[in-house]
Design a protein around this motif. Structure first.
Motif, PDB file in Angstrom:
ATOM      1  N   ASN A 198       3.822  -8.039   2.567  1.00  0.00           N
ATOM      2  CA  ASN A 198       4.818  -7.456   3.464  1.00  0.00           C
ATOM      3  C   ASN A 198       4.167  -7.047   4.777  1.00  0.00           C
ATOM      4  N   PHE A 199       4.933  -7.121   5.852  1.00  0.00           N
ATOM      5  CA  PHE A 199       4.492  -6.640   7.156  1.00  0.00           C
ATOM      6  C   PHE A 199       5.204  -5.320   7.443  1.00  0.00           C
ATOM      7  N   VAL A 200       4.442  -4.269   7.739  1.00  0.00           N
ATOM      8  CA  VAL A 200       5.006  -2.943   7.989  1.00  0.00           C
ATOM      9  C   VAL A 200       5.676  -2.909   9.359  1.00  0.00           C
ATOM     10  N   ALA A 207       0.990   2.349   2.435  1.00  0.00           N
ATOM     11  CA  ALA A 207       0.842   1.465   3.595  1.00  0.00           C
ATOM     12  C   ALA A 207       2.148   1.308   4.360  1.00  0.00           C
ATOM     13  N   MET A 208       3.292   1.465   3.672  1.00  0.00           N
ATOM     14  CA  MET A 208       4.585   1.354   4.349  1.00  0.00           C
ATOM     15  C   MET A 208       4.803   2.476   5.346  1.00  0.00           C
ATOM     16  N   PHE A 209       4.075   3.570   5.190  1.00  0.00           N
ATOM     17  CA  PHE A 209       4.204   4.709   6.089  1.00  0.00           C
ATOM     18  C   PHE A 209       3.070   4.739   7.117  1.00  0.00           C
ATOM     19  N   GLY A 210       2.271   3.696   7.128  1.00  0.00           N
ATOM     20  CA  GLY A 210       1.170   3.592   8.072  1.00  0.00           C
ATOM     21  C   GLY A 210       1.600   2.905   9.348  1.00  0.00           C
ATOM     22  N   PRO A 211       0.635   2.449  10.143  1.00  0.00           N
ATOM     23  CA  PRO A 211       0.945   1.850  11.442  1.00  0.00           C
ATOM     24  C   PRO A 211       1.743   0.558  11.316  1.00  0.00           C
ATOM     25  N   GLU A 233      17.429   2.591   2.131  1.00  0.00           N
ATOM     26  CA  GLU A 233      18.258   1.854   1.169  1.00  0.00           C
ATOM     27  C   GLU A 233      17.503   1.699  -0.156  1.00  0.00           C
ATOM     28  N   PRO A 234      18.234   1.753  -1.282  1.00  0.00           N
ATOM     29  CA  PRO A 234      17.602   1.930  -2.597  1.00  0.00           C
ATOM     30  C   PRO A 234      16.752   0.778  -3.104  1.00  0.00           C
ATOM     31  N   ALA A 235      16.821  -0.396  -2.484  1.00  0.00           N
ATOM     32  CA  ALA A 235      15.957  -1.494  -2.929  1.00  0.00           C
ATOM     33  C   ALA A 235      14.555  -1.388  -2.344  1.00  0.00           C
ATOM     34  N   SER A 236      14.386  -0.507  -1.369  1.00  0.00           N
ATOM     35  CA  SER A 236      13.096  -0.362  -0.704  1.00  0.00           C
ATOM     36  C   SER A 236      12.145   0.494  -1.535  1.00  0.00           C
ATOM     37  N   HIS A 237      10.881   0.128  -1.558  1.00  0.00           N
ATOM     38  CA  HIS A 237       9.874   0.912  -2.275  1.00  0.00           C
ATOM     39  C   HIS A 237       9.686   2.298  -1.662  1.00  0.00           C
ATOM     40  N   SER A 238      10.105   2.472  -0.421  1.00  0.00           N
ATOM     41  CA  SER A 238       9.912   3.752   0.263  1.00  0.00           C
ATOM     42  C   SER A 238      11.113   4.688   0.126  1.00  0.00           C
ATOM     43  N   TYR A 239      12.131   4.259  -0.568  1.00  0.00           N
ATOM     44  CA  TYR A 239      13.398   5.000  -0.633  1.00  0.00           C
ATOM     45  C   TYR A 239      13.225   6.425  -1.139  1.00  0.00           C
ATOM     46  N   VAL A 299      -4.045 -13.707  -1.323  1.00  0.00           N
ATOM     47  CA  VAL A 299      -3.725 -12.314  -1.014  1.00  0.00           C
ATOM     48  C   VAL A 299      -3.872 -11.476  -2.273  1.00  0.00           C
ATOM     49  N   THR A 300      -4.544 -10.323  -2.157  1.00  0.00           N
ATOM     50  CA  THR A 300      -4.692  -9.391  -3.271  1.00  0.00           C
ATOM     51  C   THR A 300      -4.496  -7.967  -2.756  1.00  0.00           C
ATOM     52  N   LYS A 301      -4.620  -7.017  -3.643  1.00  0.00           N
ATOM     53  CA  LYS A 301      -4.496  -5.605  -3.265  1.00  0.00           C
ATOM     54  C   LYS A 301      -5.558  -5.213  -2.242  1.00  0.00           C
ATOM     55  N   GLU A 302      -6.656  -5.961  -2.181  1.00  0.00           N
ATOM     56  CA  GLU A 302      -7.710  -5.677  -1.210  1.00  0.00           C
ATOM     57  C   GLU A 302      -7.204  -5.803   0.227  1.00  0.00           C
ATOM     58  N   HIS A 303      -6.108  -6.522   0.426  1.00  0.00           N
ATOM     59  CA  HIS A 303      -5.556  -6.689   1.778  1.00  0.00           C
ATOM     60  C   HIS A 303      -4.570  -5.596   2.152  1.00  0.00           C
ATOM     61  N   ASP A 304      -4.213  -4.753   1.197  1.00  0.00           N
ATOM     62  CA  ASP A 304      -3.252  -3.680   1.460  1.00  0.00           C
ATOM     63  C   ASP A 304      -3.746  -2.770   2.583  1.00  0.00           C
ATOM     64  N   ALA A 305      -2.849  -2.450   3.509  1.00  0.00           N
ATOM     65  CA  ALA A 305      -3.111  -1.553   4.641  1.00  0.00           C
ATOM     66  C   ALA A 305      -4.009  -2.166   5.713  1.00  0.00           C
ATOM     67  N   ARG A 306      -4.323  -3.449   5.615  1.00  0.00           N
ATOM     68  CA  ARG A 306      -5.116  -4.105   6.659  1.00  0.00           C
ATOM     69  C   ARG A 306      -4.242  -4.440   7.856  1.00  0.00           C
ATOM     70  N   SER A 307      -4.861  -4.515   9.022  1.00  0.00           N
ATOM     71  CA  SER A 307      -4.144  -4.828  10.253  1.00  0.00           C
ATOM     72  C   SER A 307      -3.895  -6.323  10.378  1.00  0.00           C
ATOM     73  N   LEU A 308      -2.730  -6.675  10.908  1.00  0.00           N
ATOM     74  CA  LEU A 308      -2.417  -8.078  11.188  1.00  0.00           C
ATOM     75  C   LEU A 308      -3.069  -8.559  12.479  1.00  0.00           C
ATOM     76  N   PHE A 309      -3.700  -7.642  13.211  1.00  0.00           N
ATOM     77  CA  PHE A 309      -4.249  -7.972  14.524  1.00  0.00           C
ATOM     78  C   PHE A 309      -5.747  -8.223  14.507  1.00  0.00           C
ATOM     79  N   SER A 310      -6.306  -8.318  13.309  1.00  0.00           N
ATOM     80  CA  SER A 310      -7.735  -8.617  13.193  1.00  0.00           C
ATOM     81  C   SER A 310      -7.981  -9.432  11.933  1.00  0.00           C
ATOM     82  N   ALA A 311      -9.170 -10.039  11.868  1.00  0.00           N
ATOM     83  CA  ALA A 311      -9.525 -10.865  10.717  1.00  0.00           C
ATOM     84  C   ALA A 311      -9.390 -10.049   9.430  1.00  0.00           C
ATOM     85  N   PRO A 312      -8.927 -10.692   8.343  1.00  0.00           N
ATOM     86  CA  PRO A 312      -8.765 -12.137   8.182  1.00  0.00           C
ATOM     87  C   PRO A 312      -7.399 -12.684   8.585  1.00  0.00           C
TER      88      PRO A 312
END
Length: 197
Positions: free
Chosen positions: A77-79, A56-60, A41-47, A125-138
């Protein structure tokens, strides 16, 4: 939570996240508002496909996608399924409130995390958190295990696909970024215990 919770349709995940707890370095609270974005859908950054910015949207599933909105503030955002994600729009602060107040420069708790930019500032939250896992610190995300009353309506702050009712909120919460005047589709009782943990 496990990757299987996130590796499914973003709309289902956005609804199921209402009432979940989010913490970053021990600072956080209860998620009270989300928005879903699908790949088709066209509002999505991945469209229009994968780019350096949205990779990161195409990652795990269960990882983080962070971008800057209008060059002003970060958005968390959570992928979910490949090319889809859930924007975390608002949260009810629970832990580290004094730190949030300092970061945000306000003592009005209702405004600490009411909106994606405010939430990211409160959690640092900053760009440094991009592509980080939600299942580990921080990060630490914990599913809600009680019944949560959820309302649903149109997404806000976008100019495309504006009629899709893919914004979810905790009904009656004073910590929402904005109310749900139209209450599209329904208000429903969602048993969080029925979702994968």
């Amino acid at each position: 939570m496990t990757p299987s919770f996130f590796d499914r349709d973003a709309v289902a995940v956005a609804e199921a996240l209402i009432g979940a707890t989010l913490e970053l370095d021990g600072i956080g609270g209860v998620i009270v508002e989300t928005e879903a974005y699908r790949r088709d859908e066209p509002a999505s950054h991945s469209y229009k496909g994968q780019t350096l910015r949205n990779s990161a949207m195409f990652g795990p599933a269960g990882h983080v996608y962070v971008y800057r909105s209008y060059g002003l503030h970060w958005c968390l955002n959570f992928v979910c399924e490949a090319g889809s994600a859930v924007l975390i729009r608002a949260m009810e602060p629970r832990t580290g409130i004094e730190t949030m107040r300092l970061r945000r420069g306000t003592s009005v708790d209702r405004l600490l995390c009411a909106g994606p930019g405010r939430l990211c500032q409160a959690l640092a939250v900053t760009k440094e958190h991009d592509a980080r896992s939600l299942f580990s610190a921080p990060f630490r995300v914990t599913a809600a295990h009680e019944v949560v009353e959820v309302c649903q309506g149109r997404r806000i702050g976008i100019s495309k696909a504006i009629d899709l009712p893919w914004r979810f909120g905790a009904l009656g919460s004073s910590y929402l970024s904005r109310g749900f005047p139209e209450l599209i589709a329904r208000s429903a009782l969602i048993d969080r215990g029925t979702f994968p943990s």
